[in-house]
Structures are given as structure tokens and as C-alpha cells.
Design an enzyme around this catalytic site. Structure first.
Site, PDB file in Angstrom:
ATOM      1  N   PRO A 152       0.820  -1.207   0.000  1.00 26.56           N
ATOM      2  CA  PRO A 152       0.000   0.000   0.000  1.00 26.56           C
ATOM      3  C   PRO A 152       0.857   1.261   0.000  1.00 26.56           C
ATOM      4  CG  PRO A 152       0.025  -1.001   2.168  1.00 26.56           C
ATOM      5  CD  PRO A 152       0.786  -1.929   1.277  1.00 26.56           C
ATOM      6  N   GLU A 153       1.455   1.561  -1.152  1.00 19.42           N
ATOM      7  CA  GLU A 153       2.226   2.784  -1.297  1.00 19.42           C
ATOM      8  C   GLU A 153       1.337   3.831  -1.950  1.00 19.42           C
ATOM      9  OE1 GLU A 153       6.272   2.309  -2.389  1.00 19.42           O
ATOM     10  OE2 GLU A 153       6.395   0.275  -1.611  1.00 19.42           O
ATOM     11  N   LYS A 209       0.052   8.531   1.490  1.00 20.80           N
ATOM     12  CA  LYS A 209      -0.478   7.237   1.901  1.00 20.80           C
ATOM     13  C   LYS A 209      -1.751   7.364   2.741  1.00 20.80           C
ATOM     14  CE  LYS A 209       4.011   4.929   1.935  1.00 20.80           C
ATOM     15  NZ  LYS A 209       4.893   4.022   2.701  1.00 20.80           N
ATOM     16  N   ASN A 227       8.571   1.367   0.794  1.00 23.00           N
ATOM     17  CA  ASN A 227       9.806   0.596   0.753  1.00 23.00           C
ATOM     18  C   ASN A 227      10.096   0.015  -0.631  1.00 23.00           C
ATOM     19  OD1 ASN A 227      12.012  -0.055   2.378  1.00 23.00           O
ATOM     20  ND2 ASN A 227      11.302  -2.145   2.662  1.00 23.00           N
ATOM     21  N   ARG A 246      13.311  -0.385   8.407  1.00 21.66           N
ATOM     22  CA  ARG A 246      12.768  -1.106   7.261  1.00 21.66           C
ATOM     23  C   ARG A 246      13.840  -1.971   6.607  1.00 21.66           C
ATOM     24  NH1 ARG A 246       8.158   1.489   5.485  1.00 21.66           N
ATOM     25  NH2 ARG A 246       7.779  -0.412   4.291  1.00 21.66           N
TER      26      ARG A 246
END
Length: 269
Positions: free
Chosen positions: A2-3, A51, A169, A250
Site C-alpha cells: 500500500p504505497e 499514503k 519501501n 525497514r
């Protein structure tokens, strides 16, 4: 993932399903909104900001309100036809249900769910940098915000939504590979920061409107990324093994050969 492009797509799905409709019922399954009833409210539009997802509504007294949600890593919205089985995820993950005559919108595992007057949206998203998929996208401002923290690694800086909103990411790893930049490079040492920002915007824009995210141009399974999710697999350019290591909070994927460390760059720890 979900970017920014996923949230943009989700906003479009909700807009098509609900925009212009008067809600016939709502069910909030979070403590802060448990007693909230949106029956009779009208959905004006659904929009994204980085986002963050913003569902803008009008109350029966004509006051404008915004239902804000954040998908983070695992949230999702789905639109179903009335009477259709809600098959996306287990029922215990449902956080909100919005009913209209033509559709039912179900929010799963949503985060930061809040209902605020539309005039107060900035209290929730005003800290964000320029939105890569927004009508107000400003690459110069995004570059300036990145430059404001010259010693921060570029891998961490790209994920900081206060610099530019929408990169996650996956795109962080892919953009840095395509530009040949080590994720551990300080912002001050990135050779062409405007070019990197421009590429990030173009990648997100290219994937807007579809659910399969690809940086390679291929939509075939296993061929959509250069480095992301490909630890120990051969680099598509040089054949070296793709590496994986944590950077900040991350996981980061990169090719040690195609993305060499620059002089003065601290090595991956």
C-alpha cells in the site's frame, strides 16, 4: 504494497462506489468512533494524500467532514455490491462499514481512523511533503526538503513522508537501484537528487490505475522488480546476488555491485 499508487487506486474505487450517494448506514468498529452514525450523510468525494485516504462527506446540516484513514502495511478498503459476500479478509479485521443504496464499502485493518471537520484536514496531513500523485506535486520543494537533512541516508529520507508523500519501501529500493545509488549514501552525496525525485514520481505515476506494481515494465509474476523481494537472486543487470539488510526500521534490498558505496559513505552494518 500500500504505497502512494495503491492508496490513489483505493481512493478512486471508493469514489466510484460512493461519490454522490447518501449513506444508509455505518458501522464503526474502533473505540473512538463506536457510537458514530453517518446515516443520512452524503459522500462528496474520495481522495488520497500520499499514503492517507480522505473520504469527504456532508452532514445533514450541510457541514463538511472528512473520514481519514491510513493503510500502513496491511490496511485495505473494498467496495461490494449490496448483498455480496464480504470475502476479502476475516471479519475480525473490519474497522468500518459504510452502506449506500448502490454499494457497501468495508475498511479492513485501517489505522489512524478519524472523523474531523474538513477544514481541519491539515491537522492530520498538513505535515506531509509534496504528494507525488497529487495535483500540487512540486519536485523542487521535495528536493529542498530532502536537502534539509544532508546527513540522513537517502534510503531513510525517501521514506520520510515529510519530504515527499507516497514513496514506500518498494519504490525506495527500486528507485535507488535504477539510479545506481547505495541506500546508505547520505543525501548530500547523492549525485543527482532532482533526477532521483523525478524518477520516483514517474514510477508511481506509471503504476497508477493498476494493482500490479512494476518497475521493470513487466507485469509477469516474479518479473516486476529489480531488487525488491529478490534477496540472493541474481541482479538483472550484473548477475551479482541481491542483498537484503535493515536500514532504519525497514528492510532494504540492493545490488552491492550496481549500487556501490561512495567515498565517505558508512558501510551497511
Amino acid at each position: 504494497m500500500p504505497e502512494g499508487d495503491t492508496v490513489w487506486n483505493t481512493a478512486r474505487v471508493l469514489h466510484r462506489a460512493l461519490a454522490g450517494a447518501r449513506l444508509t448506514g455505518s458501522d464503526f468498529r474502533v473505540p473512538e468512533l463506536a457510537t458514530t452514525d453517518l446515516t443520512g450523510w452524503t459522500v462528496r468525494e474520495s481522495a488520497s494524500r500520499g499514503k492517507h485516504l480522505l473520504l469527504r462527506l456532508t452532514a445533514p446540516d450541510d457541514a463538511p467532514w472528512t473520514l481519514h484513514s491510513h493503510l500502513r502495511m496491511d490496511g485495505a478498503w473494498r467496495a461490494y455490491a449490496p448483498g455480496e459476500r464480504w470475502s476479502e479478509r476475516p471479519a475480525h479485521l473490519i474497522r468500518v462499514v459504510l452502506r449506500s443504496p448502490g454499494a457497501v464499502a468495508v475498511g479492513y485493518h485501517l489505522h489512524e481512523l478519524a472523523l474531523v471537520p474538513t477544514a481541519e484536514e491539515d491537522t492530520l496531513v498538513g505535515h506531509l511533503g509534496p504528494d507525488l500523485l497529487g495535483p500540487d506535486w512540486d519536485p523542487a520543494e521535495a528536493v529542498d526538503r530532502l536537502w534539509a537533512h544532508p546527513e540522513q541516508t537517502i534510503g531513510e529520507a525517501l521514506l520520510d513522508q515529510r519530504n515527499l508523500a507516497g514513496v514506500g519501501n518498494l519504490y525506495k529500493c527500486e528507485v535507488l537501484f535504477l539510479r545506481g545509488v547505495s541506500p546508505w549514501t547520505p543525501v548530500r552525496a547523492v549525485p543527482d537528487l532532482p533526477g532521483l525525485v523525478d524518477l520516483a514520481q514517474r514510477l508511481l505515476a506509471a503504476n497508477r490505475g493498476r494493482w500490479t506494481q512494476s518497475s521493470t515494465g513487466s507485469l509477469h509474476r516474479g518479473q516486476t522488480s529489480y531488487v525488491y523481494g529478490r534477496r540472493a537472486q541474481p541482479c538483472r543487470r550484473c548477475g551479482a546476488a541481491i542483498a537484503k539488510r535493515e536500514l532504519g526500521e525497514r528492510v532494504t534490498y540492493w545490488c552491492p555491485v550496481c549500487q556501490p558505496e561512495r567515498p565517505g559513505t558508512p558501510p551497511p552494518s
